[in-house]
Design a protein around this motif. Structure first.
Motif, PDB file in Angstrom:
ATOM      1  N   LYS A   1       0.846  -1.189   0.000  1.00  0.00           N
ATOM      2  CA  LYS A   1       0.000   0.000   0.000  1.00  0.00           C
ATOM      3  C   LYS A   1       0.883   1.241   0.000  1.00  0.00           C
ATOM      4  O   LYS A   1       1.933   1.266   0.650  1.00  0.00           O
ATOM      5  CB  LYS A   1      -0.913   0.015   1.220  1.00  0.00           C
ATOM      6  N   TYR A   2       0.418   2.255  -0.722  1.00  0.00           N
ATOM      7  CA  TYR A   2       1.138   3.512  -0.828  1.00  0.00           C
ATOM      8  C   TYR A   2       0.171   4.673  -0.616  1.00  0.00           C
ATOM      9  O   TYR A   2      -0.916   4.692  -1.191  1.00  0.00           O
ATOM     10  CB  TYR A   2       1.786   3.672  -2.206  1.00  0.00           C
ATOM     11  N   MET A   3       0.579   5.636   0.207  1.00  0.00           N
ATOM     12  CA  MET A   3      -0.195   6.850   0.407  1.00  0.00           C
ATOM     13  C   MET A   3       0.383   7.919  -0.516  1.00  0.00           C
ATOM     14  O   MET A   3       1.589   8.165  -0.511  1.00  0.00           O
ATOM     15  CB  MET A   3      -0.102   7.308   1.864  1.00  0.00           C
TER      16      MET A   3
ATOM     17  N   VAL B   1       3.020   2.456   3.021  1.00  0.00           N
ATOM     18  CA  VAL B   1       2.303   2.260   4.268  1.00  0.00           C
ATOM     19  C   VAL B   1       2.947   1.076   4.982  1.00  0.00           C
ATOM     20  O   VAL B   1       3.190   0.037   4.373  1.00  0.00           O
ATOM     21  CB  VAL B   1       0.806   1.990   3.994  1.00  0.00           C
TER      22      VAL B   1
ATOM     23  N   TYR C   1      -5.534  13.236  -0.900  1.00  0.00           N
ATOM     24  CA  TYR C   1      -4.721  12.021  -0.889  1.00  0.00           C
ATOM     25  C   TYR C   1      -5.403  10.923  -1.686  1.00  0.00           C
ATOM     26  O   TYR C   1      -6.606  10.963  -1.939  1.00  0.00           O
ATOM     27  CB  TYR C   1      -4.483  11.532   0.543  1.00  0.00           C
ATOM     28  N   TYR C   2      -4.612   9.955  -2.059  1.00  0.00           N
ATOM     29  CA  TYR C   2      -5.093   8.667  -2.575  1.00  0.00           C
ATOM     30  C   TYR C   2      -4.347   7.589  -1.809  1.00  0.00           C
ATOM     31  O   TYR C   2      -3.150   7.726  -1.530  1.00  0.00           O
ATOM     32  CB  TYR C   2      -4.774   8.495  -4.063  1.00  0.00           C
ATOM     33  N   LEU C   3      -5.033   6.529  -1.463  1.00  0.00           N
ATOM     34  CA  LEU C   3      -4.404   5.340  -0.895  1.00  0.00           C
ATOM     35  C   LEU C   3      -4.505   4.261  -1.955  1.00  0.00           C
ATOM     36  O   LEU C   3      -5.595   3.921  -2.400  1.00  0.00           O
ATOM     37  CB  LEU C   3      -5.112   4.915   0.394  1.00  0.00           C
TER      38      LEU C   3
END
Length: 118
Positions: A3-5, A114, A81-83
């Motif tokens: 996962k990337y924020m 993340v 933001y996008y997750l």
């Protein structure tokens, strides 16, 4: 999948000064990003202006201090933001280049992995 924020920063005064045409182009770029990322987007939201933020900090004595607005004085504030879920940072970077904030001189995008505690 990791996962990337994706944190989107910009200058609110610059955003406020955008014309309707510039906003249409801006929104179209976000739509292109959303179309490209598809189901890899876990969540994403636009945030209220930094002036609506509340910051909490403890002082040296452990007393909680609450202040209106962002804690740091900065021209660029977090605007949204996008997750995402992606195989690696290269895949996220490729998608994020579609965001208009990457190409504007008054904004930018930060990508953070993340931490998985599970």
């Amino acid at each position: 999948m990791a996962k990337y924020m994706v944190l989107i920063y910009g200058d609110a005064q610059q955003w406020d000064a955008m014309t309707d045409e510039q906003w249409r182009a801006h929104d179209a770029a976000h739509e292109a990003f959303v179309a490209r990322a598809g189901a890899q987007i876990i969540d994403g939201q636009q945030l209220e202006l930094a002036s609506a933020a509340t910051s909490l900090r403890s002082d040296a004595l452990g007393q909680l201090n609450t202040t209106d607005g962002p804690f740091l004085e900065t021209k660029e504030a977090l605007g949204g933001y996008y997750l995402l879920e992606a195989t690696d940072l290269d895949e996220v970077t490729s998608m994020v280049t579609l965001l208009p904030e990457v190409h504007a001189t008054h904004s930018g995008v930060e990508i953070r992995p993340v931490v998985d505690h599970g």
